[in-house]
Design a protein around this motif. Structure first.
Motif, PDB file in Angstrom:
ATOM      1  N   LYS A 260     -14.280   1.913   3.441  1.00  0.00           N
ATOM      2  CA  LYS A 260     -12.821   2.392   4.150  1.00  0.00           C
ATOM      3  C   LYS A 260     -12.947   2.862   5.410  1.00  0.00           C
ATOM      4  N   ARG A 300       2.448  -0.377   7.948  1.00  0.00           N
ATOM      5  CA  ARG A 300       1.279  -1.625   7.423  1.00  0.00           C
ATOM      6  C   ARG A 300       1.248  -1.863   6.311  1.00  0.00           C
ATOM      7  N   ASP A 302       0.204  -4.279   3.823  1.00  0.00           N
ATOM      8  CA  ASP A 302      -0.846  -5.090   2.913  1.00  0.00           C
ATOM      9  C   ASP A 302      -0.375  -6.223   2.005  1.00  0.00           C
ATOM     10  N   ASN A 314       0.965  -6.894  -1.696  1.00  0.00           N
ATOM     11  CA  ASN A 314       0.051  -5.692  -2.254  1.00  0.00           C
ATOM     12  C   ASN A 314       0.967  -4.223  -1.439  1.00  0.00           C
ATOM     13  N   GLU A 315       1.222  -3.478  -1.086  1.00  0.00           N
ATOM     14  CA  GLU A 315       1.385  -2.039  -0.916  1.00  0.00           C
ATOM     15  C   GLU A 315       1.593  -2.498   0.881  1.00  0.00           C
TER      16      GLU A 315
HETATM   17 MG    MG Z   1      -4.834  -0.225   0.379  1.00  0.00          MG
END
Ligand code: MG
Ligand code: ADP
Length: 364
Positions: A260, A300, A302, A314-315
């Motif tokens: 990342k 954001r 995901d 996901n999150e």
């Molecule tokens: Mg993540």
């Protein structure tokens, strides 16, 4: 010509994501037009002390990430006075501020704690409020709200440290229902810190110990093997809008901390190559997720996308990364909102949210 706004960018902090936050702060700062904004840089060191800095911290040495060092700059605190929020430095200098941008990832920054402090001080701030931030930081709680809102989430088990201490067999039993491989992660962290992919049963205990060393609660999730990772940016308060989705194509086995922020470990594809129907659906679901946790300003969302399971959330991240390689600003750029315009809008949304609370008499 509107008045020059005084912005406080707050970054660093006590979380494991300290350095990421400094990198994000640097790129926000670079995007701010000095004609329109006066910026106060508030670095929080790893002990939690606030310091007003004259320059952003630089990385010390090759491969290192920048951090806020102790004793740098002047100590600063937020003065809490009705209708007048100011930052006061140790030498007694008092500067009123129009908006705070907390670019703090993880605990004590993204989890509602600093948001609570800013509420008490009555100062407008970018992003979700106390509730949205707290839920956004808790992967177990947000999944519960997502499910209640009709979103599909990854099959998972929530493990509290007390349960793990008391009855390990029961946890192994619950995990076995999810099959293999598994992902084990702390419930309240980000940036892939403390996450392990578990391929063999016998490795589960060590992975849980690791996750529970960061948080009192961990998640065991079924691994979404072969899933595509799609993200979508949301912007707004009452009428949030979603950006075009983007895709993360990790080179590493999963999109970890190094991938990342350090290496060029992942390719970002914006807009993601998706059939129009799927793209539209992801945008719609992103807004549903945003509303489910009562986020504000930005977030954001995901997703995992698989042939067999379709679109799975996901999150959600209420303070997404703003580094030069971050998806959130990239997705807006691809949607026609430039980085400086995005930051402007975030400040406007913060002021709008605060004005509403003020009207309601909630703000001091
Ligand atoms: Mg993540
Ligand atoms: N259940 C899962 N199945 C497959 N990959 C996963 C799963 N959970 C996490 N990952 C991988 O790990 C990365 C980080 O996990 P995530 O839950 O997004 O935590 P963080 O808050 O640290 O970003 C994801 O981007 C993905 O690559």
């Amino acid at each position: 010509m509107t008045k020059r706004r005084r912005i406080a960018i707050v970054f660093g902090g006590r979380s494991a994501e300290h350095e990421v936050s400094v990198v994000s702060a640097r790129s926000v700062l670079a995007a701010l037009d000095p004609e329109r904004y006066e910026v106060l840089m508030i670095g929080i060191d790893k002990q939690g002390r606030w310091r007003q800095l004259d320059a952003l911290p630089a990385a010390l040495g090759k491969g290192a990430l920048p951090a806020v060092h102790d004793q740098e700059g002047r100590g600063v605190s937020l003065a809490r006075q009705p209708g007048d929020s100011a930052l006061v430095t140790d030498d007694g200098t008092r500067r009123e501020i129009d908006v705070v941008f907390p670019i703090l990832h993880g605990p004590f920054g993204e989890d509602g704690t600093i948001q609570g402090m800013l509420e008490l001080a009555g100062v407008p701030y970018v992003g979700a409020g106390v509730l949205g931030s707290a839920v956004g930081m808790d992967k177990a709680m947000q999944k519960a709200l997502f499910q209640a809102a009709g979103l599909r989430v990854v099959p998972h088990e929530v493990v509290h440290d007390r349960d793990w201490e008391r009855d390990r067999d029961a946890i192994h039993e619950r995990a076995s229902r999810l099959g293999l491989p598994l992902f084990v992660k702390p419930a309240t962290l980000g940036s892939s810190v403390g996450i392990t992919k578990v391929k063999r049963r016998e490795d589960l205990a060590a992975a849980l110990e690791e996750a529970l060393s960061y948080a009192s609660k961990a998640l065991i999730e079924r691994s979404m093997e072969g899933a595509r990772e799609i993200e979508c940016a949301v912007l707004g308060n009452d009428d949030p809008i979603a950006s075009v989705p983007g895709e993360i194509v990790p080179n590493a086995e999963f999109y970890d901390y190094r991938a990342k922020y350090l290496d060029e470990g992942a390719a970002l594809v914006v807009p993601a190559d998706l059939p129009p129907g799927v793209s539209e659906e992801i945008r719609r679901l992103s807004v549903v997720a945003f509303r489910a946790i009562e986020a504000a300003g930005m977030a954001r969302v995901d997703f995992f996308l698989t042939e067999s399971d379709g679109i799975v959330v996901n999150e959600i991240n209420t303070i997404p990364g703003f580094t030069p390689v971050s998806m959130y600003p990239k997705m807006w750029e691809a949607s026609g909102v430039s980085y400086p315009e995005l930051i402007d809008r975030l400040f406007d949304l913060a002021i709008e949210q605060n004005a509403r609370e003020r009207k309601r008499g909630r703000t001091l």
